[in-house]
Design an enzyme around this catalytic site. Structure first.
Site, PDB file in Angstrom:
ATOM      1  N   SER A 104      59.397  46.716  52.622  1.00 44.79           N
ATOM      2  CA  SER A 104      58.775  47.945  53.209  1.00 44.79           C
ATOM      3  C   SER A 104      57.818  47.461  53.877  1.00 44.79           C
ATOM      4  O   SER A 104      57.161  46.602  53.705  1.00 44.79           O
ATOM      5  CB  SER A 104      58.558  48.974  52.112  1.00 44.79           C
ATOM      6  N   LYS A 105      57.346  48.320  54.876  1.00 43.66           N
ATOM      7  CA  LYS A 105      56.197  48.175  55.582  1.00 43.66           C
ATOM      8  C   LYS A 105      54.798  48.039  54.919  1.00 43.66           C
ATOM      9  O   LYS A 105      53.967  47.458  55.259  1.00 43.66           O
ATOM     10  CB  LYS A 105      56.155  49.013  57.017  1.00 43.66           C
ATOM     11  N   ARG A 106      54.809  48.607  53.686  1.00 45.05           N
ATOM     12  CA  ARG A 106      53.644  48.609  52.759  1.00 45.05           C
ATOM     13  C   ARG A 106      53.387  47.094  52.202  1.00 45.05           C
ATOM     14  O   ARG A 106      52.364  46.696  52.073  1.00 45.05           O
ATOM     15  CB  ARG A 106      53.771  49.831  51.657  1.00 45.05           C
ATOM     16  N   THR A 130      56.596  43.480  58.462  1.00 41.25           N
ATOM     17  CA  THR A 130      58.076  43.989  58.962  1.00 41.25           C
ATOM     18  C   THR A 130      57.939  44.242  60.383  1.00 41.25           C
ATOM     19  O   THR A 130      58.899  44.692  60.900  1.00 41.25           O
ATOM     20  CB  THR A 130      58.375  45.355  58.374  1.00 41.25           C
TER      21      THR A 130
END
Ligand code: GLU
Length: 501
Positions: A259-261, A265
């Site tokens: 995930s981008k967190r 990514t």
């Protein structure tokens, strides 16, 4: 046979994500392999989060990776190309209201007046009684009089699409095989237009896939549970249902979803780190697919030739940065000298801008360094680490770094002093790696020193670092005068340190 038409339909609400790039690539490879059409459609209806900058970044990122589409924005100088446009959803709003009106007329959809507060209260009640959240159908069968009364209260309706109860939606997914989902698990009747008449994703995607004659919907597995809703909408609109292929998720090494967190990514970050598109595309293709052979270094043309959607894996694809770096190194080695010099230039400029080097190498200097550089770069940005010491006035390594682990300060001073004399002698005659090495090896034998120790001390003294290209090539690149000057300076600093301690 219907014509093969596939699409990538990103929302410009963030940077180009590597999952989106992988989905685009698989669509592109499938289209090019089968002689089909690859379409780019912007799903920009989330106006609060969509930006032109993200849109640019997505288009640029896909172009950088070497993908071109046959229809959509970003082809040549035209605003867009293709006969199924416009290719931006914000320019297609009329089509969604028109389609919603048709569903309303056929009683396949209805106006729902429930307020957000009422819906939330219902959700809380369901939660408290351990029921799955679903719309309770309160407005599903209102009479004209009831509707008029609700409108008189000033309520603005949304449009809901009727999801039939107790039906199983089955489809044969090209990747996942036979899939069946019970319509009771879909959360009840689906909002397709908000009260301000703006359409929602499930609706726009189906209206557009139908209008654009999309034959295969190839997208991430996170959309699998949406597919039954989409199939019901295609049917309700009287459109042919496309085939589906859901690509495996991309996972972190610990097998959690990338995930981008939590993870890196954004494709742009990899680009900035000096991954080259040939390698990045090659790596993306292997996220969930392989040729079925040992072969793993594949150009775009080879990928197009071999790609087969039906051999894509079901299992999640673990993102392995080491493998990506390895592939990147392999592709860097395949670049011609001119290409590599061109591609390294911005990275050397960044070194200069960051103050890590004092001047830029000339093209000739870069060319002379390529034999030592090309084999050793995992990424283009590693070039500073590798050769930056050549383009700084001074290197000032900590004396402690110069002293090898098994040596003390006096031995290091003695070692460097002896090496300095040996090097000065050879260098006067011929400054070549093959000439410098043998006399230094003789010195080691005479004194009983280990190569690892003396050579490390020399390496740190002349470069300021412990990892560099091969030592003798390094000295040759640095030049006779500068090598001696750096050795002298190191001996001097070590001596000064010894005197004070
Ligand atoms: N805009 C959607 C997304 O970004 C497209 C999904 C689809 O391919 O249907 O995920």
């Amino acid at each position: 046979m219907t014509a093969i038409r596939v699409r990538i339909a990103p929302s410009p609400t963030g940077p180009l994500h590597l999952g989106t790039a992988r989905t685009a690539l698989f669509n592109y490879l499938f289209a090019r392999h089968t002689g089909g059409t690859f379409i780019f459609r912007l799903e920009d209806t989330d106006q609060a989060r969509s930006t032109v900058a993200f849109e640019r970044e997505i288009l640029d990122g896909l172009h950088w990776l070497g993908m071109e589409w046959d229809e959509g924005p970003g082809i040549g100088d035209e605003p867009e190309r293709g006969s199924y446009g416009p290719y931006r959803q914000m320019q297609r709003l009329g089509r969604y209201t028109e389609a919603a009106d048709r569903l309303l007329e056929q009683d396949k959809a209805y106006h729902c007046y429930c307020t957000p507060e009422e819906l939330e209260a219902e959700r809380n009640r369901q939660e408290a009684t351990h029921q799955a959240p679903r719309y309770n159908g309160r407005c599903a069968h209102l009479t004209a009089a009831e509707r008029a009364a609700l409108e008189a209260e000033g309520r603005k309706p949304v449009v809901r699409f009727r999801i039939p109860a107790n039906r199983t939606i089955a489809f044969d997914d090209i990747v996942r095989g036979h899939v069946e989902i019970d319509t009771n698990a879909l959360g009840g009747d689906l909002v397709i237009l908000r009260s301000d008449a703006t359409p929602l994703y499930h609706f726009t995607v189906v209206v557009d896939d139908a209008a654009m004659a999309i034959s295969h919907v190839i997208r991430g597995e996170d959309h699998l549970s949406n597919t039954p809703k989409h199939i019901l909408l295609f049917e309700a609109l009287g459109s042919a249902v496309p085939q589906f292929g859901h690509l495996p998720l991309i996972l972190n090494p610990d097998r959690t979803k990338m995930s981008k967190r939590k993870s890196e990514t954004a494709v742009a970050d990899y680009r900035a780190q000096g991954f080259i598109p040939e390698a990045f595309v090659n790596y993306l293709a292997l996220l969930g697919w392989s040729t079925g052979t040992e072969e793993e270094i594949l150009s775009m043309a080879e990928l197009i030739e071999r790609f087969d959607l039906s051999t894509v894996n079901k299992a999640g694809a673990v993102f392995d940065r080491e493998r990506l770096e390895w592939l990147n190194g392999q592709w860097i080695r395949r670049l011609t000298a001119d290409e590599l010099i061109d591609r390294l230039r911005p990275f050397m400029e960044a070194e200069l801008a960051a103050g890590r080097i004092d001047w830029l190498p000339s093209e000739g200097e870069m060319r002379a360094l390529l034999p030592v550089v090309q084999e050793r770069l995992p990424t283009l940005s590693a070039v500073g680490e590798l050769i930056g010491f050549l383009f700084v006035k001074e290197v000032e390594p900590e004396p402690a770094l110069i002293v090898p682990k098994r040596w003390d300060m006096p031995t290091t001073v003695a070692g460097l002093t002896a090496a300095r004399h040996t090097i000065a002698e050879v260098g006067r005659v011929s400054w070549e790696a093959d000439e410098i090495e043998p006399p230094l090896r003789r010195l080691l034998e005479d004194r009983g020193w280990k190569a690892g120790d003396l050579f490390m001390a020399i390496r740190v003294a002349v470069t300021g670092r412990t990892a560099t290209p091969p030592l003798f090539d390094t000295m040759v690149a640095l030049g006779y005068e500068r090598t001696l000057a750096r050795l002298d300076r190191a001996i001097e600093r070590l001596g000064a340190q010894a005197a004070t301690s």
